[in-house]
Design a protein around this motif. Structure first.
Motif, short mmCIF file in Angstrom:
data_model
loop_
_atom_site.label_atom_id
_atom_site.label_comp_id
_atom_site.label_asym_id
_atom_site.label_seq_id
_atom_site.Cartn_x
_atom_site.Cartn_y
_atom_site.Cartn_z
N LYS A 13 -27.44 -41.33 105.76
CA LYS A 13 -27.75 -40.72 104.47
C LYS A 13 -29.12 -41.16 103.97
O LYS A 13 -29.90 -40.37 103.45
CB LYS A 13 -26.67 -41.06 103.44
CG LYS A 13 -25.37 -40.34 103.65
CD LYS A 13 -24.39 -40.70 102.56
CE LYS A 13 -23.07 -39.99 102.79
NZ LYS A 13 -22.10 -40.29 101.73
N ILE A 14 -29.41 -42.45 104.14
CA ILE A 14 -30.70 -42.97 103.69
C ILE A 14 -31.83 -42.38 104.52
O ILE A 14 -32.86 -41.93 103.99
CB ILE A 14 -30.72 -44.51 103.75
CG1 ILE A 14 -29.76 -45.08 102.72
CG2 ILE A 14 -32.13 -45.05 103.51
CD1 ILE A 14 -29.57 -46.58 102.82
N MET A 15 -31.68 -42.36 105.84
CA MET A 15 -32.75 -41.88 106.72
C MET A 15 -32.98 -40.37 106.61
O MET A 15 -34.08 -39.90 106.89
CB MET A 15 -32.47 -42.26 108.17
CG MET A 15 -32.46 -43.77 108.41
SD MET A 15 -33.92 -44.64 107.86
CE MET A 15 -35.09 -44.11 109.06
N THR A 16 -32.01 -39.61 106.23
CA THR A 16 -32.18 -38.17 106.09
C THR A 16 -32.54 -37.77 104.68
O THR A 16 -32.70 -36.59 104.40
CB THR A 16 -30.90 -37.42 106.53
OG1 THR A 16 -29.80 -37.88 105.77
CG2 THR A 16 -30.68 -37.59 108.02
N ASN A 17 -32.73 -38.72 103.81
CA ASN A 17 -33.17 -38.44 102.45
C ASN A 17 -34.58 -37.83 102.52
O ASN A 17 -35.44 -38.26 103.27
CB ASN A 17 -33.18 -39.74 101.65
CG ASN A 17 -33.50 -39.52 100.19
OD1 ASN A 17 -34.16 -38.56 99.82
ND2 ASN A 17 -33.01 -40.43 99.36
N THR A 18 -34.83 -36.80 101.74
CA THR A 18 -36.11 -36.08 101.75
C THR A 18 -37.27 -37.01 101.45
O THR A 18 -38.31 -36.95 102.10
CB THR A 18 -36.08 -34.92 100.73
OG1 THR A 18 -34.92 -34.13 100.95
CG2 THR A 18 -37.32 -34.08 100.84
N TYR A 19 -37.11 -37.87 100.46
CA TYR A 19 -38.19 -38.78 100.08
C TYR A 19 -38.52 -39.77 101.21
O TYR A 19 -39.67 -40.07 101.46
CB TYR A 19 -37.82 -39.54 98.81
CG TYR A 19 -37.68 -38.64 97.61
CD1 TYR A 19 -38.79 -38.03 97.06
CD2 TYR A 19 -36.43 -38.40 97.04
CE1 TYR A 19 -38.67 -37.19 95.96
CE2 TYR A 19 -36.30 -37.57 95.94
CZ TYR A 19 -37.43 -36.96 95.41
OH TYR A 19 -37.32 -36.14 94.33
N VAL A 20 -37.50 -40.26 101.86
CA VAL A 20 -37.71 -41.21 102.96
C VAL A 20 -38.42 -40.50 104.12
O VAL A 20 -39.35 -41.06 104.73
CB VAL A 20 -36.37 -41.83 103.42
CG1 VAL A 20 -36.57 -42.66 104.68
CG2 VAL A 20 -35.77 -42.67 102.31
N LEU A 21 -38.00 -39.29 104.43
CA LEU A 21 -38.66 -38.55 105.51
C LEU A 21 -40.12 -38.25 105.20
O LEU A 21 -41.00 -38.45 106.04
CB LEU A 21 -37.90 -37.24 105.79
CG LEU A 21 -36.54 -37.39 106.45
CD1 LEU A 21 -35.85 -36.04 106.51
CD2 LEU A 21 -36.68 -37.98 107.82
N VAL A 22 -40.40 -37.81 103.97
CA VAL A 22 -41.78 -37.52 103.57
C VAL A 22 -42.61 -38.79 103.59
O VAL A 22 -43.76 -38.81 104.08
CB VAL A 22 -41.81 -36.84 102.18
CG1 VAL A 22 -43.24 -36.76 101.66
CG2 VAL A 22 -41.19 -35.46 102.26
N LEU A 23 -42.05 -39.88 103.08
CA LEU A 23 -42.77 -41.16 103.07
C LEU A 23 -43.05 -41.64 104.49
O LEU A 23 -44.15 -42.11 104.80
CB LEU A 23 -41.97 -42.22 102.31
CG LEU A 23 -42.64 -43.59 102.21
CD1 LEU A 23 -43.91 -43.50 101.38
CD2 LEU A 23 -41.68 -44.60 101.62
#
Length: 110
Positions: A13-23
């Motif tokens: 869930k954390i790794m597929t978060n949009t913000y995490v992916l963009v960052l």
């Protein structure tokens, strides 16, 4: 462990978060692909250190040359230097170079 179970995992869930992916994409782009990337900065830093070493060496050489120029500006030193280093002579003068065996061995080592 199927895809449903994987979706329930906390890290997924954390790794597929949009913000995490963009960052993550932004950080990778800035580190490797940007014109001001980390790799370019490291290469430029190495080049700067190399140029600073060259600058220090050249400053020392300039100081040595200034000492030689000061020495040669004294009266008679320039003529002495020309005679010893370049074997210059005055008109109607003969120069004899005497070389000893031990001095020849030293020149060969240099």
């Amino acid at each position: 462990m199927g895809f449903k179970d994987l979706k329930q995992n906390k890290w997924f869930k954390i790794m597929t978060n949009t913000y995490v992916l963009v960052l993550t994409v932004f950080v990778v782009w800035m580190l490797f692909f940007d014109t001001n990337s980390l790799l370019i900065h490291l290469e430029l830093r190495r080049e700067i250190k190399k140029l600073e070493k060259t600058q220090d060496f050249l400053k020392k050489e300039i100081a040595k040359d200034k000492k030689i120029i000061e020495k040669l500006s004294e009266e008679g030193e320039l003529e002495k230097f020309a005679r010893e280093e370049y074997y210059l002579k005055k008109k109607n003068e003969e120069i004899y170079l005497i070389e000893y065996e031990d001095s020849l061995k030293q020149k060969e080592k240099e």
